[in-house]
Motif scaffolding. Structure first.
Motif, PDB file in Angstrom:
ATOM      1  N   MET A 118       0.808  -1.214   0.000  1.00  0.00           N
ATOM      2  CA  MET A 118       0.000   0.000   0.000  1.00  0.00           C
ATOM      3  C   MET A 118       0.848   1.273   0.000  1.00  0.00           C
ATOM      4  N   SER A 119       1.294   1.668  -1.193  1.00  0.00           N
ATOM      5  CA  SER A 119       1.901   2.978  -1.374  1.00  0.00           C
ATOM      6  C   SER A 119       0.878   3.889  -2.028  1.00  0.00           C
ATOM      7  N   ARG A 120       1.127   5.178  -2.031  1.00  0.00           N
ATOM      8  CA  ARG A 120       0.194   6.094  -2.688  1.00  0.00           C
ATOM      9  C   ARG A 120       0.042   5.754  -4.161  1.00  0.00           C
ATOM     10  N   THR A 146       0.454   2.714  -5.684  1.00  0.00           N
ATOM     11  CA  THR A 146      -0.297   1.486  -5.935  1.00  0.00           C
ATOM     12  C   THR A 146      -1.777   1.662  -5.603  1.00  0.00           C
ATOM     13  N   ILE A 147      -2.068   2.443  -4.569  1.00  0.00           N
ATOM     14  CA  ILE A 147      -3.463   2.700  -4.225  1.00  0.00           C
ATOM     15  C   ILE A 147      -4.151   3.463  -5.357  1.00  0.00           C
ATOM     16  N   TRP A 163      -6.550  -8.717   3.436  1.00  0.00           N
ATOM     17  CA  TRP A 163      -6.503  -7.276   3.207  1.00  0.00           C
ATOM     18  C   TRP A 163      -5.611  -6.541   4.207  1.00  0.00           C
ATOM     19  N   PHE A 214      -1.223  -4.073   4.089  1.00  0.00           N
ATOM     20  CA  PHE A 214      -0.838  -2.754   4.573  1.00  0.00           C
ATOM     21  C   PHE A 214       0.501  -2.755   5.312  1.00  0.00           C
ATOM     22  N   LEU A 253      -3.589  -1.511   9.342  1.00  0.00           N
ATOM     23  CA  LEU A 253      -4.681  -0.792   8.684  1.00  0.00           C
ATOM     24  C   LEU A 253      -5.551  -0.118   9.724  1.00  0.00           C
ATOM     25  N   ALA A 277      -7.213   3.765   0.656  1.00  0.00           N
ATOM     26  CA  ALA A 277      -7.142   2.563  -0.180  1.00  0.00           C
ATOM     27  C   ALA A 277      -8.536   2.052  -0.518  1.00  0.00           C
ATOM     28  N   ASP A 290     -10.330   3.229   4.496  1.00  0.00           N
ATOM     29  CA  ASP A 290      -9.214   2.394   4.942  1.00  0.00           C
ATOM     30  C   ASP A 290      -7.910   3.118   4.649  1.00  0.00           C
ATOM     31  N   PRO A 295      -3.542   3.285   5.472  1.00  0.00           N
ATOM     32  CA  PRO A 295      -2.348   2.681   6.077  1.00  0.00           C
ATOM     33  C   PRO A 295      -2.023   3.363   7.397  1.00  0.00           C
TER      34      PRO A 295
END
Length: 458
Positions: free
Chosen positions: A280-282, A284-285, A318, A322, A327, A357, A384, A386
């Motif tokens: 979960m990076s900015r 990839t989100i 899920w 994170f 999360l 996300a 949701d 991180p």
């Protein structure tokens, strides 16, 4: 070691943000529950551990794990009343009742929670305007007080204690058993209708119209996935899903009325958190959000009821995505005339480089009698995030203040970092709940990390 003995283990909430090494007792008889309670000065009650934050983590003392108390005691197939022990999973009720034409009238995003947890959190589903929350369908419950005395509660028998336990976050006593009123269905399928909107204004307009239909029909389920990464007038555009339980006339001739469920879900075996920041990076989100928007199409589709009502059961891993920090889900509700708050929150998150996300928006209807129950008429937004983005505990304080000023509230079952000073504002019936809680807990045994952090107990 017997189930009534204590062992030391590490626990966390579903969001994996807080971990505590603690003693756990897991009695498998009612006598064992009583003995465990009377032997411990401070007790935190825990079900399946699906609360995102610290609601089922201890402050001090021992954790009482109720998952071994998992019998279905009786099921009247004529009137749909099922009596169960508190450790029974919603999944187990669905597996027994659905092939017989009965469904839990309220399903949250997962079946992998206990009945006791569903009552303590007064969970809601995507059909709240018509069906209300879980507590509305509890006929009666048996509660163990902190002095070891069991008592039966219902809306007509010690209503104050009953409605303090519904949504009471496990702080009024140990729920031993409950009778739940199930709802008739004709098949195990749902008809899904998907809509696309191009702005938050359009999204709120469509949901407002659908809320009117939901109020008249408890079988009408609606949820919107918001594109929180689009900008300008497109911010808050959405994919809105409507679900109705399918009738036999909705099914093609070759489709059986009740789909066969798959084997044991991976929901029972959560995977280990990925190292570092996980996936979960900015970037990839944002990419995943864009892909979902562009690849999803409007239209009508037949889907299994379980898939429609419990999407989290397809994403048990899920939180692992994170990374080690976990999360945080921030969920709030505001009254119907305060829909602008949804846009302001999305704008705040985008401005502070915290676009979520996942962001979902639902209609809420009339709340239950639960003094600490979350739902109020209006809107509920869940995002949701991180947890590593929120290393400053005040990062979401402006949102807390915005929600409180609008007459809204945060969802205690998911909370991890709300401002404790605003909880009495968000939950004006807190003093009345505290008075009943003190009556039910004369020995002051019940506690949790959530209760201590937010100052819920007097």
């Amino acid at each position: 070691m017997t189930p009534d003995d204590s062992s030391t283990t590490e626990l966390s909430g579903w969001g994996r943000t807080t971990h505590k090494r603690t003693r756990v007792r897991r009695p498998d008889t009612q006598g064992g529950v009583v003995d465990a309670v009377l032997a411990e000065p401070e007790v935190t009650i825990r079900g399946a551990g699906k609360s995102y934050g610290d609601a089922a983590l201890p402050g001090q003392g021992v954790v009482l794990d109720m998952t071994a108390r998992d019998r279905i005691i009786s099921f009247d197939q004529g009137n749909g009343v099922i009596v169960v022990e508190a450790g029974v999973l919603l999944k187990e009720i669905a597996e027994q009742a659905l092939p017989l034409g009965w469904l839990l009238p309220v399903m949250p995003g997962t079946e992998w929670i206990t009945v006791g947890g569903a009552i303590a959190s007064d969970v809601h589903g995507k059909n709240h305007p018509g069906a209300g929350s879980f507590g509305r369908h509890v006929r009666w419950l048996a509660l163990l007080r902190s002095d070891g005395v069991p008592t039966q509660l219902s809306p007509g028998q010690d209503a104050d204690a009953f409605w303090s336990t519904i949504g009471g976050m496990g702080l009024t006593g140990v729920i031993l058993q409950a009778a739940i009123q199930l709802h008739r269905v004709e098949t195990g399928w749902a008809v899904r209708e998907r809509h696309r909107t191009e702005s938050l204004r359009d999204t709120l307009s469509v949901l407002r119209t659908l809320a009117t239909h939901q109020e008249a029909d408890p079988d009408h389920h609606v949820v919107a996935w918001l594109d929180a990464h689009s900008t300008g007038t497109s911010l808050g555009r959405a994919l809105i899903d409507e679900f109705h339980p399918a009738t036999s006339t909705d099914l093609p001739a070759a489709v059986p009325p009740f789909p066969e469920r798959r084997g044991r879900s991976t929901a029972a075996r959560p995977i280990r958190s990925l190292p570092g920041p996980g996936l979960m990076s900015r970037a990839t989100i944002r990419a995943a959000s864009a892909a979902r928007w562009h690849l999803s199409r409007a239209g009508r589709q037949l889907v299994p009821l379980h898939s429609a009502l419990c999407p989290l059961d397809r994403a048990e891993s899920w939180p692992a995505a994170f990374g080690r920090a976990g999360l945080i889900q921030y969920q709030f509700a505001v009254p119907p005339e305060e829909g602008h708050v949804v846009g302001e929150v999305l704008g705040y998150l985008a401005t502070h480089r915290m676009a979520p996300a996942l962001a979902t928006l639902k209609n809420l209807g009339r709340g239950s009698g639960g003094l600490l129950s979350f739902p109020i008429p209006g809107w509920t937004l869940a995002v949701d995030l991180p947890a590593r983005w929120l290393h400053d505990p005040d990062a979401l304080r402006p949102i807390d203040k915005l929600v409180a000023a609008a007459g809204g509230r945060v969802y205690l079952a998911k909370d991890a970092l709300s401002d404790p000073d605003l909880i009495p504002v968000m939950y004006p019936r807190l003093p009345a709940w505290q008075r009943t809680q003190a009556r039910l807990d004369p020995d002051r045994r019940w506690t949790s990390a959530l209760a201590e952090r937010l100052g819920l107990l007097r």
